[in-house]
Design a protein around this motif. Structure first.
Motif, PDB file in Angstrom:
ATOM      1  N   ILE A   1       9.269 -24.093  14.612  1.00  0.00           N
ATOM      2  CA  ILE A   1       8.127 -23.213  14.899  1.00  0.00           C
ATOM      3  C   ILE A   1       6.826 -24.013  14.854  1.00  0.00           C
ATOM      4  CG2 ILE A   1       6.813 -21.217  14.059  1.00  0.00           C
ATOM      5  CD1 ILE A   1       9.560 -20.083  13.121  1.00  0.00           C
ATOM      6  N   ASN A   2       6.675 -24.843  13.828  1.00  0.00           N
ATOM      7  CA  ASN A   2       5.493 -25.709  13.762  1.00  0.00           C
ATOM      8  C   ASN A   2       5.511 -26.703  14.916  1.00  0.00           C
ATOM      9  OD1 ASN A   2       3.060 -26.638  12.511  1.00  0.00           O
ATOM     10  ND2 ASN A   2       4.224 -28.402  11.776  1.00  0.00           N
ATOM     11  N   GLY A   3       6.691 -27.202  15.263  1.00  0.00           N
ATOM     12  CA  GLY A   3       6.814 -28.131  16.386  1.00  0.00           C
ATOM     13  C   GLY A   3       6.347 -27.511  17.683  1.00  0.00           C
ATOM     14  N   LYS A   4       6.688 -26.255  17.899  1.00  0.00           N
ATOM     15  CA  LYS A   4       6.241 -25.569  19.115  1.00  0.00           C
ATOM     16  C   LYS A   4       4.727 -25.416  19.120  1.00  0.00           C
ATOM     17  CE  LYS A   4       6.699 -21.460  21.940  1.00  0.00           C
ATOM     18  NZ  LYS A   4       7.378 -20.189  22.159  1.00  0.00           N
ATOM     19  N   ARG A   5       4.167 -25.037  17.985  1.00  0.00           N
ATOM     20  CA  ARG A   5       2.715 -24.874  17.876  1.00  0.00           C
ATOM     21  C   ARG A   5       1.997 -26.180  18.200  1.00  0.00           C
ATOM     22  NH1 ARG A   5      -1.010 -26.169  14.444  1.00  0.00           N
ATOM     23  NH2 ARG A   5       0.414 -27.007  12.893  1.00  0.00           N
ATOM     24  N   LEU A   6       2.498 -27.270  17.628  1.00  0.00           N
ATOM     25  CA  LEU A   6       1.897 -28.588  17.871  1.00  0.00           C
ATOM     26  C   LEU A   6       2.090 -29.023  19.318  1.00  0.00           C
ATOM     27  CD1 LEU A   6       3.060 -30.233  14.565  1.00  0.00           C
ATOM     28  CD2 LEU A   6       0.672 -29.879  15.239  1.00  0.00           C
ATOM     29  N   TYR A   7       3.263 -28.751  19.874  1.00  0.00           N
ATOM     30  CA  TYR A   7       3.549 -29.113  21.269  1.00  0.00           C
ATOM     31  C   TYR A   7       2.582 -28.399  22.212  1.00  0.00           C
ATOM     32  CZ  TYR A   7       5.946 -29.587  25.722  1.00  0.00           C
ATOM     33  OH  TYR A   7       6.226 -29.847  27.041  1.00  0.00           O
ATOM     34  N   VAL A   8       2.408 -27.103  22.023  1.00  0.00           N
ATOM     35  CA  VAL A   8       1.506 -26.334  22.884  1.00  0.00           C
ATOM     36  C   VAL A   8       0.084 -26.867  22.773  1.00  0.00           C
ATOM     37  CG1 VAL A   8       0.485 -24.042  23.220  1.00  0.00           C
ATOM     38  CG2 VAL A   8       2.960 -24.279  22.942  1.00  0.00           C
ATOM     39  N   ALA A   9      -0.340 -27.201  21.555  1.00  0.00           N
ATOM     40  CA  ALA A   9      -1.710 -27.660  21.342  1.00  0.00           C
ATOM     41  C   ALA A   9      -1.949 -29.079  21.845  1.00  0.00           C
ATOM     42  CB  ALA A   9      -2.047 -27.587  19.849  1.00  0.00           C
ATOM     43  N   ASN A  10      -0.943 -29.947  21.782  1.00  0.00           N
ATOM     44  CA  ASN A  10      -1.167 -31.370  22.045  1.00  0.00           C
ATOM     45  C   ASN A  10      -0.412 -31.949  23.236  1.00  0.00           C
ATOM     46  OD1 ASN A  10      -2.808 -32.230  19.588  1.00  0.00           O
ATOM     47  ND2 ASN A  10      -1.078 -31.199  18.638  1.00  0.00           N
ATOM     48  N   CYS A  11       0.660 -31.314  23.662  1.00  0.00           N
ATOM     49  CA  CYS A  11       1.547 -31.944  24.644  1.00  0.00           C
ATOM     50  C   CYS A  11       1.662 -31.177  25.960  1.00  0.00           C
ATOM     51  CB  CYS A  11       2.952 -32.092  24.056  1.00  0.00           C
ATOM     52  SG  CYS A  11       2.999 -32.811  22.403  1.00  0.00           S
TER      53      CYS A  11
END
Length: 108
Positions: A33-43
Motif C-alpha cells: 500500500i505504501n509502495g503504491k502511494r510512493l509509486y503514484v507520487a514519484n514514478c
C-alpha cells in the motif's frame, strides 16, 4: 528416543526459530500500500499510473519489463538512477524503495 528428539529439533524447532528471526524483517519490507502511494507520487509520471510507460525510455512494468531482476538490483537502480532515470537516494528511504518494488511485482 534421542534420534527422535534430534529429528524433531531439526525439522520443527530450527525452521521456526529461523522464521521468527528473518521473516519479520522481510515482511516489513513489503508494504504494498505504501509502495503504491510512493509509486503514484514519484514514478507514475514516466511509468504510468497503471504501469504502462508513458515515455519511450521508461520500462513498462505492466508488461513485466525489468521485473525479472532481484529486488536488491531494482532498489539499487532506484537509488542511483541512470542517464534517463533520476536517483531517489535522499528523496525516499531504502525501506520505501523496497515498498515500491513490492508494488511493482503486483502491478500487472
Amino acid at each position: 528416543m534421542r534420534n527422535l528428539s534430534f529429528s524433531l529439533v531439526r525439522r520443527v524447532l530450527l525452521p521456526t526459530v529461523f522464521a521468527c528471526l528473518w521473516l519479520p524483517a522481510a515482511a516489513s519490507a513489503m508494504d504494498v500500500i505504501n509502495g503504491k502511494r510512493l509509486y503514484v507520487a514519484n514514478c507514475a509520471g514516466c511509468h504510468g499510473s497503471d504501469g504502462q510507460s508513458v515515455i519511450p525510455q521508461a520500462p513498462s512494468f505492466a508488461r513485466g519489463e525489468r521485473l525479472q531482476q532481484a529486488d536488491f538490483t531494482l532498489v539499487n537502480f532506484i537509488k542511483t538512477g541512470s542517464q534517463t532515470h533520476p536517483p531517489f537516494l535522499g528523496i525516499i528511504v531504502e525501506k520505501e524503495m523496497y515498498d515500491v518494488v513490492a508494488y511493482l511485482r503486483i502491478i500487472r
